[in-house]
Design a protein around this motif. Structure first.
Motif, PDB file in Angstrom:
ATOM      1  N   PHE A 168       0.862  -1.188   0.000  1.00 28.85           N
ATOM      2  CA  PHE A 168       0.000   0.000   0.000  1.00 28.85           C
ATOM      3  C   PHE A 168       0.891   1.228   0.000  1.00 28.85           C
ATOM      4  CE2 PHE A 168      -1.928   3.548   2.229  1.00 28.85           C
ATOM      5  CZ  PHE A 168      -3.185   3.636   1.664  1.00 28.85           C
ATOM      6  N   PRO A 169       0.547   2.299  -0.702  1.00 28.44           N
ATOM      7  CA  PRO A 169      -0.597   2.519  -1.598  1.00 28.44           C
ATOM      8  C   PRO A 169      -0.245   2.338  -3.068  1.00 28.44           C
ATOM      9  CG  PRO A 169       0.413   4.609  -1.114  1.00 28.44           C
ATOM     10  CD  PRO A 169       1.263   3.556  -0.439  1.00 28.44           C
ATOM     11  N   GLN A 170       0.866   1.638  -3.342  1.00 30.97           N
ATOM     12  CA  GLN A 170       1.303   1.448  -4.725  1.00 30.97           C
ATOM     13  C   GLN A 170       1.773   0.022  -4.918  1.00 30.97           C
ATOM     14  OE1 GLN A 170       4.127   4.334  -6.657  1.00 30.97           O
ATOM     15  NE2 GLN A 170       5.422   2.521  -6.816  1.00 30.97           N
ATOM     16  N   GLY A 193       5.176   0.627  -2.299  1.00 33.96           N
ATOM     17  CA  GLY A 193       4.636   1.605  -1.378  1.00 33.96           C
ATOM     18  C   GLY A 193       5.384   1.717  -0.074  1.00 33.96           C
ATOM     19  N   TRP A 238       4.026  10.625   0.341  1.00 34.60           N
ATOM     20  CA  TRP A 238       2.669  10.524  -0.212  1.00 34.60           C
ATOM     21  C   TRP A 238       1.779  11.420   0.644  1.00 34.60           C
ATOM     22  CZ3 TRP A 238      -1.880   7.188   1.011  1.00 34.60           C
ATOM     23  CH2 TRP A 238      -2.770   7.066  -0.071  1.00 34.60           C
ATOM     24  N   PHE A 245      -4.358   8.853   5.946  1.00 35.31           N
ATOM     25  CA  PHE A 245      -4.920   7.514   5.794  1.00 35.31           C
ATOM     26  C   PHE A 245      -4.851   6.781   7.118  1.00 35.31           C
ATOM     27  CE2 PHE A 245      -0.407   6.858   5.047  1.00 35.31           C
ATOM     28  CZ  PHE A 245      -0.138   5.716   5.780  1.00 35.31           C
ATOM     29  N   LEU A 274      -4.783   2.512   8.138  1.00 34.20           N
ATOM     30  CA  LEU A 274      -4.849   1.108   7.750  1.00 34.20           C
ATOM     31  C   LEU A 274      -5.092   0.254   8.979  1.00 34.20           C
ATOM     32  CD1 LEU A 274      -1.754   0.739   5.351  1.00 34.20           C
ATOM     33  CD2 LEU A 274      -4.072   1.495   4.790  1.00 34.20           C
ATOM     34  N   VAL A 283      -8.731  -0.031   4.504  1.00 35.24           N
ATOM     35  CA  VAL A 283      -8.142   1.269   4.190  1.00 35.24           C
ATOM     36  C   VAL A 283      -9.201   2.334   4.434  1.00 35.24           C
ATOM     37  CG1 VAL A 283      -7.019   2.683   2.434  1.00 35.24           C
ATOM     38  CG2 VAL A 283      -6.686   0.196   2.428  1.00 35.24           C
ATOM     39  N   ASN A 316     -10.084   6.650   4.700  1.00 40.24           N
ATOM     40  CA  ASN A 316      -9.676   8.007   4.346  1.00 40.24           C
ATOM     41  C   ASN A 316     -10.248   8.972   5.378  1.00 40.24           C
ATOM     42  OD1 ASN A 316      -9.121  10.503   3.310  1.00 40.24           O
ATOM     43  ND2 ASN A 316     -10.064  10.154   1.303  1.00 40.24           N
ATOM     44  N   PHE A 347      -5.455   4.424  -4.590  1.00 43.63           N
ATOM     45  CA  PHE A 347      -4.393   3.520  -4.149  1.00 43.63           C
ATOM     46  C   PHE A 347      -4.537   2.174  -4.825  1.00 43.63           C
ATOM     47  CE2 PHE A 347      -7.935   2.480  -1.419  1.00 43.63           C
ATOM     48  CZ  PHE A 347      -7.852   1.102  -1.261  1.00 43.63           C
ATOM     49  N   THR A 348      -3.462   1.440  -4.875  1.00 39.11           N
ATOM     50  CA  THR A 348      -3.472   0.018  -5.181  1.00 39.11           C
ATOM     51  C   THR A 348      -2.893  -0.708  -3.968  1.00 39.11           C
ATOM     52  OG1 THR A 348      -1.371   0.300  -6.349  1.00 39.11           O
ATOM     53  CG2 THR A 348      -3.378   0.239  -7.685  1.00 39.11           C
ATOM     54  N   ALA A 349      -3.152  -2.005  -3.867  1.00 46.92           N
ATOM     55  CA  ALA A 349      -2.767  -2.735  -2.651  1.00 46.92           C
ATOM     56  C   ALA A 349      -2.663  -4.224  -2.954  1.00 46.92           C
ATOM     57  CB  ALA A 349      -3.793  -2.496  -1.541  1.00 46.92           C
TER      58      ALA A 349
END
Length: 284
Positions: A74-76, A87, A118, A122, A124, A141, A143, A151-153
């Motif tokens: 996370f987040p990439q 990430g 970043w 956030f 988690l 996740v 916000n 994001f990707t995870a």
């Protein structure tokens, strides 16, 4: 839950990673570290064999990523963005919020260090639950900020296998994948079962929710919820030899089967949340 120390084989033993052990029914056990909230070991009661791979050459400590177990991405995902590879969550120290003999909850929030990389607020939450035959890892996740983010995870699961040449992965036949060894070229998997030899690195978008790994007498079901994709990776001998945190021959004893949100980013508006999970089930 008991606290231990994990050291990397062949490394400076003064560099230690505090770990906590979960104890499930009928002798099932799992171990995780606060560094990266990373699962490091899982032994189901159905089989006395360790089911997660952990390289003996792994690096430990602040800012390091551990080669093996279940890193939290996370987040990439990978290098598909401006952040460090995979990430920031796997290299940060998490906070233990609660524990019981067979479950735990950990938290990571943004701070000055993460915002320098970043600039997003956030939160988690990682929940780990252990039963007699299963290990479930859930990632939430949130916000809590005032602006939306994307994001990707992934849960970058390293399964330990006896011999990668004998492993068969079922459930992806007929689907298409993106081949990371060929600049993410789109391909189709015609074979019903996936076998391994040379380097294999694939993203399967919109993958089936359940896959099966056959490893001799050991059989593991890999079930995911919330994550759209599956990532399958084994570095092969040539690439593994270039990884300074992979033990010699380690690629023969591991297979990554990852629950991932890699192809399409998730967008969270302020106040929204997303959740995904992966369950490993020993059926042998």
């Amino acid at each position: 839950m008991t606290q231990e120390n994990l050291t990397s084989s062949g490394r400076d033993e003064s560099k230690r990673t505090p770990t906590l052990r979960l104890e499930g029914p009928q002798g099932a056990q799992a171990t995780f570290g606060l560094h990266g909230a990373q699962l490091l070991s899982w032994t189901p009661s159905a089989c006395a064999t360790e089911r997660l791979f952990l390289s003996g050459a792994s690096r430990y400590g602040d800012g390091q990523s551990i080669r093996g177990g279940i890193p939290v991405i996370f987040p990439q995902f990978a290098n598909r963005g401006p952040l460090p590879k995979h990430g920031l969550a796997r290299t940060r120290s998490w906070t233990l919020l609660g524990q019981a003999p067979a479950c735990a909850r950990l938290e990571l929030r943004d701070d000055a260090h993460t915002r320098a990389m970043w600039p997003q607020a956030f939160r988690l939450l990682l929940d780990v639950a252990l039963s007699e035959r299963a290990l479930t890892v859930s990632l939430r996740v949130e916000n809590p900020g005032h602006s939306a983010f994307e994001f990707t995870a992934a849960l970058h699961t390293y399964l330990r296998v006896a011999d990668i040449a004998q492993v068969r992965l079922h459930g992806l036949g007929g689907g298409y994948y993106l081949d990371a060894t060929r600049d993410f070229a789109a391909c189709r998997q015609d074979e019903a079962e996936l076998r391994f030899g040379a380097e294999l690195d694939r993203v399967y978008p919109d993958a089936p929710r359940e896959l099966r790994v056959d490893d001799g007498p050991c059989r593991t079901l890999v079930h995911s919820d919330g994550f759209a994709d599956a990532v399958i990776w084994n570095p092969g001998a040539t690439k593994a030899a270039a990884l300074d945190d992979m033990e010699p021959g380690g690629e023969r004893r591991m297979l990554c089967v990852e629950a991932a949100q890699a192809q399409r980013a998730i967008r969270l508006a302020p106040g929204e949340h997303w959740q995904g999970s992966q369950t490993l089930i020993a059926t042998d």
